[in-house]
Design a protein around this motif. Sequence first.
Motif, PDB file in Angstrom:
ATOM      1  N   ALA A   1     -48.438  13.887   3.330  1.00 62.30           N
ATOM      2  CA  ALA A   1     -47.199  15.101   3.953  1.00 62.30           C
ATOM      3  C   ALA A   1     -45.742  14.168   3.259  1.00 62.30           C
ATOM      4  N   LEU A   2     -45.832  12.606   3.887  1.00 65.79           N
ATOM      5  CA  LEU A   2     -44.910  11.780   3.347  1.00 65.79           C
ATOM      6  C   LEU A   2     -44.251  12.423   2.482  1.00 65.79           C
ATOM      7  N   THR A   3     -45.239  12.290   1.112  1.00 66.99           N
ATOM      8  CA  THR A   3     -44.558  12.738  -0.406  1.00 66.99           C
ATOM      9  C   THR A   3     -44.424  13.870  -1.034  1.00 66.99           C
ATOM     10  N   THR A   4     -44.716  14.714   0.324  1.00 60.16           N
ATOM     11  CA  THR A   4     -44.244  16.204  -0.358  1.00 60.16           C
ATOM     12  C   THR A   4     -43.201  16.545   0.645  1.00 60.16           C
ATOM     13  N   VAL A   5     -43.809  16.614   2.005  1.00 57.99           N
ATOM     14  CA  VAL A   5     -43.452  17.984   2.599  1.00 57.99           C
ATOM     15  C   VAL A   5     -42.526  17.028   3.662  1.00 57.99           C
TER      16      VAL A   5
ATOM     17  N   PHE B   1     -51.755  14.366   7.838  1.00 54.95           N
ATOM     18  CA  PHE B   1     -50.437  15.273   7.826  1.00 54.95           C
ATOM     19  C   PHE B   1     -49.900  16.057   8.342  1.00 54.95           C
ATOM     20  N   ALA B   2     -50.207  15.713   9.208  1.00 61.44           N
ATOM     21  CA  ALA B   2     -49.831  16.688  10.825  1.00 61.44           C
ATOM     22  C   ALA B   2     -48.014  14.891  11.052  1.00 61.44           C
ATOM     23  N   THR B   3     -48.362  13.946  11.470  1.00 58.92           N
ATOM     24  CA  THR B   3     -47.447  12.842  11.178  1.00 58.92           C
ATOM     25  C   THR B   3     -47.272  12.983  10.206  1.00 58.92           C
ATOM     26  N   GLY B   4     -47.267  12.531   9.030  1.00 58.90           N
ATOM     27  CA  GLY B   4     -46.501  12.467   7.914  1.00 58.90           C
ATOM     28  C   GLY B   4     -45.414  13.087   7.868  1.00 58.90           C
ATOM     29  N   ALA B   5     -46.035  14.666   8.329  1.00 54.89           N
ATOM     30  CA  ALA B   5     -44.273  16.020   8.219  1.00 54.89           C
ATOM     31  C   ALA B   5     -43.616  15.314   9.611  1.00 54.89           C
TER      32      ALA B   5
ATOM     33  N   PRO C   1     -30.748  25.664   0.484  1.00 56.25           N
ATOM     34  CA  PRO C   1     -31.771  26.128  -1.294  1.00 56.25           C
ATOM     35  C   PRO C   1     -32.224  24.912  -2.092  1.00 56.25           C
ATOM     36  N   GLY C   2     -33.730  24.442  -2.181  1.00 59.06           N
ATOM     37  CA  GLY C   2     -34.554  23.316  -2.828  1.00 59.06           C
ATOM     38  C   GLY C   2     -35.507  23.533  -2.420  1.00 59.06           C
ATOM     39  N   ALA C   3     -36.053  23.896  -1.516  1.00 57.25           N
ATOM     40  CA  ALA C   3     -37.064  23.831  -0.063  1.00 57.25           C
ATOM     41  C   ALA C   3     -38.133  23.266  -1.408  1.00 57.25           C
ATOM     42  N   LEU C   4     -38.290  24.800  -1.658  1.00 57.47           N
ATOM     43  CA  LEU C   4     -39.508  24.606  -2.877  1.00 57.47           C
ATOM     44  C   LEU C   4     -39.701  23.380  -3.688  1.00 57.47           C
ATOM     45  N   ALA C   5     -39.006  23.425  -4.519  1.00 54.15           N
ATOM     46  CA  ALA C   5     -39.269  22.224  -5.539  1.00 54.15           C
ATOM     47  C   ALA C   5     -39.092  20.933  -4.794  1.00 54.15           C
ATOM     48  N   SER C   6     -38.711  20.602  -3.540  1.00 50.64           N
ATOM     49  CA  SER C   6     -38.687  19.429  -2.217  1.00 50.64           C
ATOM     50  C   SER C   6     -40.113  19.319  -2.289  1.00 50.64           C
ATOM     51  N   LEU C   7     -41.120  19.939  -2.122  1.00 48.42           N
ATOM     52  CA  LEU C   7     -42.652  19.708  -2.937  1.00 48.42           C
ATOM     53  C   LEU C   7     -43.340  19.038  -3.450  1.00 48.42           C
ATOM     54  N   SER C   8     -42.473  18.678  -5.066  1.00 47.00           N
ATOM     55  CA  SER C   8     -42.865  18.058  -5.994  1.00 47.00           C
ATOM     56  C   SER C   8     -42.942  16.453  -5.168  1.00 47.00           C
ATOM     57  N   PRO C   9     -44.371  15.929  -4.805  1.00 46.31           N
ATOM     58  CA  PRO C   9     -44.206  14.073  -4.631  1.00 46.31           C
ATOM     59  C   PRO C   9     -43.175  13.613  -6.047  1.00 46.31           C
TER      60      PRO C   9
END
Length: 415
Positions: A62-66, A111-115, A195-203
């Motif tokens: 979660a930390l490295t994606t969302v 996952f919830a804690t990381g997010a 904008p850029g939310a989708l791209a930010s999900l890339s680790p």
Amino acid sequence: MSSPVRLSRTPAFWLAAAALLLLTFAAAAPSPLYVVYQAAWGFSSGMLTVVFAVYALFLLLALTTVGGLSDYLGRKPLLYGSLLLEASAMLLFAEAHGIGFLLAARAVQGFATGAATGALSAVLVDLQPEHNPRFGALVNGAASTLGLAVGAFGSGLLVQYAPAPRVLVFALLIAGFVAAAAALTLIPETAGRRPGALASLSPRARVPRTARRAFLSALPGLIAVWALGGLYLSLAPSLALGVLHLHNHLVGGLVITTLTATGTLGSVLLRGHPARRTNRLGSAALCLGVLGTLAALGLHSVALFFAMTALAGFGFGAAFLGALSSVAPLAAADERAELFAAVYVVSYLAFSVPAVVAGFTVPHLGLLHTAVGYGAVVACLAAASFVTTPTKRQSGETTRHMAGHEEPVREHATL
């Protein structure tokens, strides 16, 4: 139609800090229960540490994606979703009647804690007092480790003395997370949509060239600190029961509380000191504390065990602060997120993988011999950190002290 009620800056800041405290309370809450689950369902020490490690791995995911998604969607949407997901993890714990439930609960919780951690840390910086630009980082670190300390103690207390030990603590946490999600509707939104939310999900995890030498120097300390944390949060209650013959579940929680509370003390007391001095002092305390803890286990001395755990905990907080402070200022502002991601990857792998290896080693070598071997490796890494820490001022430290306007270093990741 009247406008919705919004808290002013100061109460909103402390509400966000309370939510972070609740998150880390929940992170430590299952630890005193592991031996209870193990006795009830008969799974091995190896599987116990797998349950523990699943949390760390999903938190890292979660930390490295969302983890940075709130920069694009706003802080509050991510917080609402994360806190309600935490509540669902607590429900899985409360309803658990087998190892599968525990694995699912820890995965969802991680996952919830990381997010939520990324968003709450950002809120604390967004709402910190304008005259004190480092206060958000201080509260973030203190709330994280204080929550672990209180969570382990509170859970151990409820497990030992309250009815329905496998349910009550999680029922209370469900209510807490639902209330926190509702209360956070009152804080102001501090980040708009962009904008850029989708791209930010890339680790993304990378060590900038300017920080690589310092990062390699900090590696032994990072691994030692987080490997010790993994040992305590997964197997400390088992050590208290199986080696020290302490059958009170509160004592198992107190072991974790001692480590994390003195870790907070170490990081707070040494805040503002040069990174090299903090790291060397922390590494020395960590090494001596771990060796003393192993001696206490061999002697079956409860008093010595707690005293040496406190010393190791002080080293835990100081060494991590020193390691992080030595590398963070060496990255440019647009490289810092990737550097922190690299630190998280190392930290959470060290937090989880050695604990799993130890868990699967216990049936073959026994709990005491496994703990001695594990502790010896941690002590050697701490000694290596002491040796590899530069004795002279590094350019990064100079930058850190001169650049008071820069973003504060985050002292703690969330366990």
